[in-house]
Design a protein around this motif. Structure first.
Motif, PDB file in Angstrom:
ATOM      1  N   LEU A   5    -113.833  35.531 -57.496  1.00  0.00           N
ATOM      2  CA  LEU A   5    -112.954  34.690 -56.607  1.00  0.00           C
ATOM      3  C   LEU A   5    -112.977  33.062 -57.164  1.00  0.00           C
ATOM      4  O   LEU A   5    -111.854  32.839 -56.966  1.00  0.00           O
ATOM      5  N   LEU A   6    -114.138  32.729 -57.310  1.00  0.00           N
ATOM      6  CA  LEU A   6    -114.291  31.296 -57.563  1.00  0.00           C
ATOM      7  C   LEU A   6    -113.444  31.240 -58.898  1.00  0.00           C
ATOM      8  O   LEU A   6    -112.938  30.059 -59.001  1.00  0.00           O
ATOM      9  N   ASN A   7    -113.747  31.977 -59.967  1.00  0.00           N
ATOM     10  CA  ASN A   7    -112.977  31.866 -61.213  1.00  0.00           C
ATOM     11  C   ASN A   7    -111.291  31.725 -60.945  1.00  0.00           C
ATOM     12  O   ASN A   7    -110.648  31.023 -61.597  1.00  0.00           O
ATOM     13  N   GLU A   8    -110.850  32.622 -60.019  1.00  0.00           N
ATOM     14  CA  GLU A   8    -109.457  32.440 -59.655  1.00  0.00           C
ATOM     15  C   GLU A   8    -109.175  31.158 -59.080  1.00  0.00           C
ATOM     16  O   GLU A   8    -108.082  30.562 -59.238  1.00  0.00           O
ATOM     17  N   ALA A   9    -110.076  30.656 -58.178  1.00  0.00           N
ATOM     18  CA  ALA A   9    -109.689  29.366 -57.680  1.00  0.00           C
ATOM     19  C   ALA A   9    -109.793  28.334 -58.660  1.00  0.00           C
ATOM     20  O   ALA A   9    -109.011  27.300 -58.666  1.00  0.00           O
ATOM     21  N   LEU A  10    -110.790  28.505 -59.666  1.00  0.00           N
ATOM     22  CA  LEU A  10    -110.968  27.552 -60.715  1.00  0.00           C
ATOM     23  C   LEU A  10    -109.654  27.544 -61.375  1.00  0.00           C
ATOM     24  O   LEU A  10    -109.036  26.321 -61.790  1.00  0.00           O
ATOM     25  N   ALA A  11    -109.106  28.737 -61.799  1.00  0.00           N
ATOM     26  CA  ALA A  11    -107.833  28.796 -62.599  1.00  0.00           C
ATOM     27  C   ALA A  11    -106.659  27.964 -61.986  1.00  0.00           C
ATOM     28  O   ALA A  11    -105.847  27.178 -62.522  1.00  0.00           O
ATOM     29  N   THR A  12    -106.651  28.117 -60.486  1.00  0.00           N
ATOM     30  CA  THR A  12    -105.645  27.593 -59.754  1.00  0.00           C
ATOM     31  C   THR A  12    -105.890  26.015 -59.681  1.00  0.00           C
ATOM     32  O   THR A  12    -104.728  25.371 -59.791  1.00  0.00           O
ATOM     33  N   GLU A  13    -107.087  25.536 -59.479  1.00  0.00           N
ATOM     34  CA  GLU A  13    -107.235  24.195 -59.441  1.00  0.00           C
ATOM     35  C   GLU A  13    -106.781  23.353 -61.083  1.00  0.00           C
ATOM     36  O   GLU A  13    -106.171  22.381 -61.102  1.00  0.00           O
ATOM     37  N   LEU A  14    -107.128  24.193 -62.087  1.00  0.00           N
ATOM     38  CA  LEU A  14    -106.805  23.680 -63.410  1.00  0.00           C
ATOM     39  C   LEU A  14    -105.161  23.691 -63.733  1.00  0.00           C
ATOM     40  O   LEU A  14    -104.584  22.836 -64.266  1.00  0.00           O
ATOM     41  N   VAL A  15    -104.774  24.903 -63.097  1.00  0.00           N
ATOM     42  CA  VAL A  15    -102.946  24.811 -63.155  1.00  0.00           C
ATOM     43  C   VAL A  15    -102.733  23.426 -62.379  1.00  0.00           C
ATOM     44  O   VAL A  15    -101.551  22.700 -62.810  1.00  0.00           O
ATOM     45  N   CYS A  16    -103.178  23.255 -61.189  1.00  0.00           N
ATOM     46  CA  CYS A  16    -102.578  22.045 -60.382  1.00  0.00           C
ATOM     47  C   CYS A  16    -102.793  20.888 -61.014  1.00  0.00           C
ATOM     48  O   CYS A  16    -102.155  19.874 -61.137  1.00  0.00           O
ATOM     49  N   VAL A  17    -103.933  20.621 -61.659  1.00  0.00           N
ATOM     50  CA  VAL A  17    -104.446  19.447 -62.461  1.00  0.00           C
ATOM     51  C   VAL A  17    -103.001  19.358 -63.547  1.00  0.00           C
ATOM     52  O   VAL A  17    -102.406  18.117 -63.528  1.00  0.00           O
ATOM     53  N   LEU A  18    -102.865  20.219 -64.374  1.00  0.00           N
ATOM     54  CA  LEU A  18    -101.857  20.499 -65.342  1.00  0.00           C
ATOM     55  C   LEU A  18    -100.498  20.040 -64.635  1.00  0.00           C
ATOM     56  O   LEU A  18     -99.564  19.189 -65.279  1.00  0.00           O
ATOM     57  N   ARG A  19    -100.234  20.562 -63.554  1.00  0.00           N
ATOM     58  CA  ARG A  19     -98.780  20.233 -62.941  1.00  0.00           C
ATOM     59  C   ARG A  19     -98.664  18.870 -62.513  1.00  0.00           C
ATOM     60  O   ARG A  19     -97.635  18.180 -62.757  1.00  0.00           O
ATOM     61  N   TYR A  20     -99.854  18.605 -61.671  1.00  0.00           N
ATOM     62  CA  TYR A  20     -99.825  17.168 -61.172  1.00  0.00           C
ATOM     63  C   TYR A  20     -99.641  16.001 -62.311  1.00  0.00           C
ATOM     64  O   TYR A  20     -99.152  15.105 -62.340  1.00  0.00           O
ATOM     65  N   LYS A  21    -100.377  16.269 -63.528  1.00  0.00           N
ATOM     66  CA  LYS A  21    -100.381  15.386 -64.562  1.00  0.00           C
ATOM     67  C   LYS A  21     -98.894  15.075 -65.204  1.00  0.00           C
ATOM     68  O   LYS A  21     -98.496  14.263 -65.563  1.00  0.00           O
ATOM     69  N   LEU A  22     -98.401  16.403 -65.277  1.00  0.00           N
ATOM     70  CA  LEU A  22     -97.127  16.353 -66.020  1.00  0.00           C
ATOM     71  C   LEU A  22     -95.983  15.692 -64.970  1.00  0.00           C
ATOM     72  O   LEU A  22     -95.353  14.789 -65.478  1.00  0.00           O
ATOM     73  N   HIS A  23     -96.140  15.864 -63.662  1.00  0.00           N
ATOM     74  CA  HIS A  23     -95.256  15.330 -62.679  1.00  0.00           C
ATOM     75  C   HIS A  23     -95.932  13.559 -62.858  1.00  0.00           C
ATOM     76  O   HIS A  23     -94.680  12.808 -62.555  1.00  0.00           O
ATOM     77  N   HIS A  24     -96.895  13.398 -62.762  1.00  0.00           N
ATOM     78  CA  HIS A  24     -97.279  11.968 -62.954  1.00  0.00           C
ATOM     79  C   HIS A  24     -96.665  11.251 -64.004  1.00  0.00           C
ATOM     80  O   HIS A  24     -95.960  10.312 -64.004  1.00  0.00           O
ATOM     81  N   TYR A  25     -96.554  11.791 -65.251  1.00  0.00           N
ATOM     82  CA  TYR A  25     -95.880  11.247 -66.183  1.00  0.00           C
ATOM     83  C   TYR A  25     -94.484  11.425 -66.400  1.00  0.00           C
ATOM     84  O   TYR A  25     -93.573  10.448 -67.023  1.00  0.00           O
ATOM     85  N   VAL A  26     -93.643  12.200 -65.909  1.00  0.00           N
ATOM     86  CA  VAL A  26     -92.253  12.437 -66.033  1.00  0.00           C
ATOM     87  C   VAL A  26     -91.555  12.131 -64.750  1.00  0.00           C
ATOM     88  O   VAL A  26     -90.294  11.967 -64.605  1.00  0.00           O
ATOM     89  N   ALA A  27     -92.372  11.574 -63.569  1.00  0.00           N
ATOM     90  CA  ALA A  27     -91.392  11.216 -62.485  1.00  0.00           C
ATOM     91  C   ALA A  27     -90.534   9.969 -62.619  1.00  0.00           C
ATOM     92  O   ALA A  27     -90.998   9.144 -63.462  1.00  0.00           O
TER      93      ALA A  27
END
Length: 179
Positions: A41-63
């Motif tokens: 379950l923690l590894n699934e949460a870890l994957a979720t957090e990493l996907v969120c990092v990537l999405r936020y980074k993308l949105h930071h650069y392309v907004a």
């Protein structure tokens, strides 16, 4: 006034168990959770957090747009906070004797939220808000599931949950302002 003392320890037994299972590190015999399930379950949460990092980074650069500069800066802040969550989850997985799964292979499938590529600032905010709402519900369920079986993990998840709720509150405010 009578006082009942329910707190009883056999310190000799505790010392003996500590020496016997010394290689188990932080995981002692009093741990009542299902370690393998908690690590998964923690590894699934870890994957979720990493996907969120990537999405936020993308949105930071392309907004782009009239309100984008301040919001893009906040996307960067959120990305940093999500990465801090990932680091804490990974550390806890190791404490429990597991291995954090940072493999990019299958990352999106292990994550609870989506990696959404959208074009408008409004849609970026909306997609991040959806992801935060998913995270909130998942963390609440994890806290409920873990309950008293693993107070350290529960506390970690509660702390992350509080930040996710702050993110959702901010994003909700921004969503209204960018209509």
């Amino acid at each position: 006034m009578s006082h009942t003392d329910d707190f009883v320890l056999d310190i000799g037994e505790i010392r003996e168990k500590a020496r016997k299972d010394v290689l188990d590190g932080a995981q002692t015999s009093s741990y009542s959770g299902d370690v393998a399930t908690v690590i998964r379950l923690l590894n699934e949460a870890l994957a979720t957090e990493l996907v969120c990092v990537l999405r936020y980074k993308l949105h930071h650069y392309v907004a782009k747009g009239i309100q984008s500069e301040a919001i893009a800066a906040e996307f960067a802040v959120h990305a940093t906070e999500e990465l801090e969550h990932a680091d804490k989850l990974a550390a806890r997985i190791v404490q429990l004797g597991g291995k954090p799964d940072f493999s990019p292979k299958g990352l999106a499938e292990r994550a609870h939220s989506d990696y959404a590529e959208v074009d408008t600032l409004h849609d970026m905010i909306r997609e991040n808000l959806v992801a935060e709402r998913i995270a909130i519900d998942v963390y609440r369920e994890l806290v409920r599931f873990i309950a008293d079986k693993d107070p350290t993990t529960r506390r970690l998840l509660e702390d992350i949950l509080a930040v996710e709720e702050e993110h959702a509150d901010e994003l909700s405010d921004w969503l209204v302002k960018t209509r």
